[in-house]
Scaffold this motif. Structure first.
Motif, short mmCIF file in Angstrom:
data_model
loop_
_atom_site.label_atom_id
_atom_site.label_comp_id
_atom_site.label_asym_id
_atom_site.label_seq_id
_atom_site.Cartn_x
_atom_site.Cartn_y
_atom_site.Cartn_z
N ASP A 230 2.27 -14.11 23.88
CA ASP A 230 1.32 -13.12 24.39
C ASP A 230 2.03 -11.94 25.00
O ASP A 230 3.19 -12.03 25.39
N ASN A 240 -3.68 -9.05 28.14
CA ASN A 240 -2.77 -9.73 27.22
C ASN A 240 -3.49 -10.27 25.99
O ASN A 240 -4.55 -10.88 26.09
N ASP A 241 -2.88 -10.05 24.82
CA ASP A 241 -3.36 -10.58 23.56
C ASP A 241 -2.33 -11.57 23.02
O ASP A 241 -1.17 -11.57 23.43
N LEU A 242 -2.76 -12.36 22.05
CA LEU A 242 -1.84 -13.25 21.34
C LEU A 242 -1.33 -12.56 20.08
O LEU A 242 -2.08 -11.93 19.34
N ASN A 263 -8.51 -12.66 20.15
CA ASN A 263 -8.30 -11.75 21.26
C ASN A 263 -9.56 -10.98 21.66
O ASN A 263 -10.35 -10.60 20.80
N MET A 269 -3.56 -16.03 26.64
CA MET A 269 -2.16 -16.35 26.88
C MET A 269 -1.90 -17.84 26.66
O MET A 269 -2.81 -18.61 26.41
#
Length: 310
Positions: A230, A240-242, A263, A269
Motif C-alpha cells: 500500500d 492509501n491504496d493497494l 480501493n 492497507m
C-alpha cells in the motif's frame, strides 16, 4: 480496438467469477454469510471484524488456524488467534505469546507453515526497555508454536522493521527506513535467504517504492511472482491504496493500482492472500476504526496482468 479489449476483459471476468461461485466451500465461508466475488465484503463480521480496529490477517497452509491484529479504543495493538476444530471456528483469543511489556501486531505465517512472524515493541533479549519495533518469530514443532525469539542482525539493527512476509524460499520482504527517514518516507526492503542466513537488507527499486509516501506493508507471493503493498500516490482513489507489481524474469513492473473493486477514498492497507491463492484480504477504514475485508483475487489479478501485457 479499445472496445474489443474492454469486452474481452469483461467477458473473462464474468466467466471467471461464475466458475468461482460453483459450490465453493472452505473453512473461511463458515465465518461469513456470503462468499465475495467482485465486491469486497467485511470478513467475519462481528467475530473477526468488530467495532474495533482490525488489520493484518494471516492463515496457516491448511487454513484451519488464523492470526490477526486488533486494537481496541485507547488500547495497544494485540494479536488474536482462532482455530478450526470439529467443524467450527473457536472464538478469538489473545495469542499465547502476548508481550508483558510493549505490544504486538501484524502476524504472518510463512508459506510452509513453519514460522510465525510478528512485529513487537517488547524489549529485545534481557534488556529492560524497548529499543524500537522489531520482528520476532515462533517456530512450529510437532507440539505447536514454540516460544518467540527475535530476528537478529541485520534486522535488529533497525529501530523499525514492520509487516514482514516470507516467500516460499524464505526470502523476506518488509518495511523499514534509514535513520534520517520520516515515517512517510519509509520504504519496502527485502533480504535474501542464504542457506538459512540473512546477511544484508536491500531497498527495493523505484518501481515498487514509487514517488509517493507511506509505501509499506508488502505481501510477497510464495513464488515471488507478484508483490502487493500500500501507499499514497497522486493517482490513487483517496488515502492509501493497494498496488501490485509483477516479477517479469527478475524485473519488477511499475506499481499498478488494484482498482475500484479494492480501493476507495478510505485507507486500504495490510494486504495478504489466502494460502490457496483465492482471496485477497486487506484493511479498510478511517483513522480510529476499520475492518478486515476480503475479495476474490483471481479475476483482479487476471485483469491487471492482461492489461499490463498489452
Amino acid at each position: 480496438m479499445k472496445f474489443v479489449k474492454t469486452l474481452f476483459i469483461s467477458t473473462l471476468s464474468l466467466v471467471f467469477i461464475t466458475s468461482c461461485q460453483d459450490s465453493e466451500k472452505s473453512n473461511l465461508t463458515l465465518l461469513n454469510n456470503q462468499i465475495p466475488t467482485d465486491t469486497a465484503l467485511i470478513f467475519g463480521k462481528g467475530i473477526v471484524s468488530t467495532n474495533n480496529f482490525e488489520f493484518a490477517i494471516t492463515f496457516n497452509p491448511e487454513m484451519d488456524e488464523l492470526f490477526f491484529t486488533r486494537r481496541k479504543p485507547e488500547e495497544n495493538n494485540e494479536i488474536y488467534t482462532m482455530k478450526f476444530v470439529d467443524g467450527k471456528w473457536s472464538d478469538p483469543e489473545l495469542a499465547f505469546f502476548k508481550a508483558n511489556q510493549g505490544w504486538d501486531f501484524e502476524p504472518h505465517i510463512d508459506p510452509k507453515g513453519s514460522r510465525l512472524y510478528f512485529g513487537s515493541t517488547r524489549p529485545l533479549n534481557d534488556t529492560i526497555k524497548s529499543s524500537g519495533l522489531h520482528q520476532w518469530y515462533c517456530k512450529k514443532s510437532v507440539s505447536g508454536w514454540e516460544k518467540p525469539i527475535p530476528l537478529e542482525k541485520p534486522f535488529a539493527e533497525r529501530s523499525v522493521t514492520m509487516y514482514l512476509t516470507s516467500s516460499g524460499n524464505g526470502n523476506l520482504y518488509f518495511t523499514t527506513g534509514e535513520k534520517e527517514d520520516k515515517p512517510e518516507d519509509w520504504a519496502i526492503y527485502n533480504s535474501i535467504n542464504e542457506k538459512g542466513q540473512y546477511r544484508s537488507i536491500k531497498r527495493m527499486g523505484n518501481e515498487i517504492n514509487f514517488s509517493g509516501k507511506y509505501i509499506a506493508h508488502p505481501y510477497i507471493s510464495p513464488d515471488e511472482s507478484y508483490i502487493i503493498y500500500d501507499g499514497e500516490g497522486t493517482s490513487g482513489y483517496g488515502d492509501n491504496d493497494l498496488y501490485i507489481s509483477f516479477n517479469k524474469n527478475g524485473t519488477w513492473t511499475e506499481a499498478l493500482n488494484l482498482g475500484s473493486e479494492v480501493n476507495t477514498d478510505q485507507t486500504e492497507m495490510c494486504p495478504s492472500v489466502s494460502p490457496d491463492g483465492k482471496y485477497l484480504f486487506f484493511h479498510r477504514g478511517g483513522e480510529d476504526k476499520g475492518d478486515i475485508y476480503w475479495i476474490d483475487f483471481r479475476p483482479i489479478k487476471e485483469r491487471i496482468e492482461y492489461i499490463n501485457s498489452n
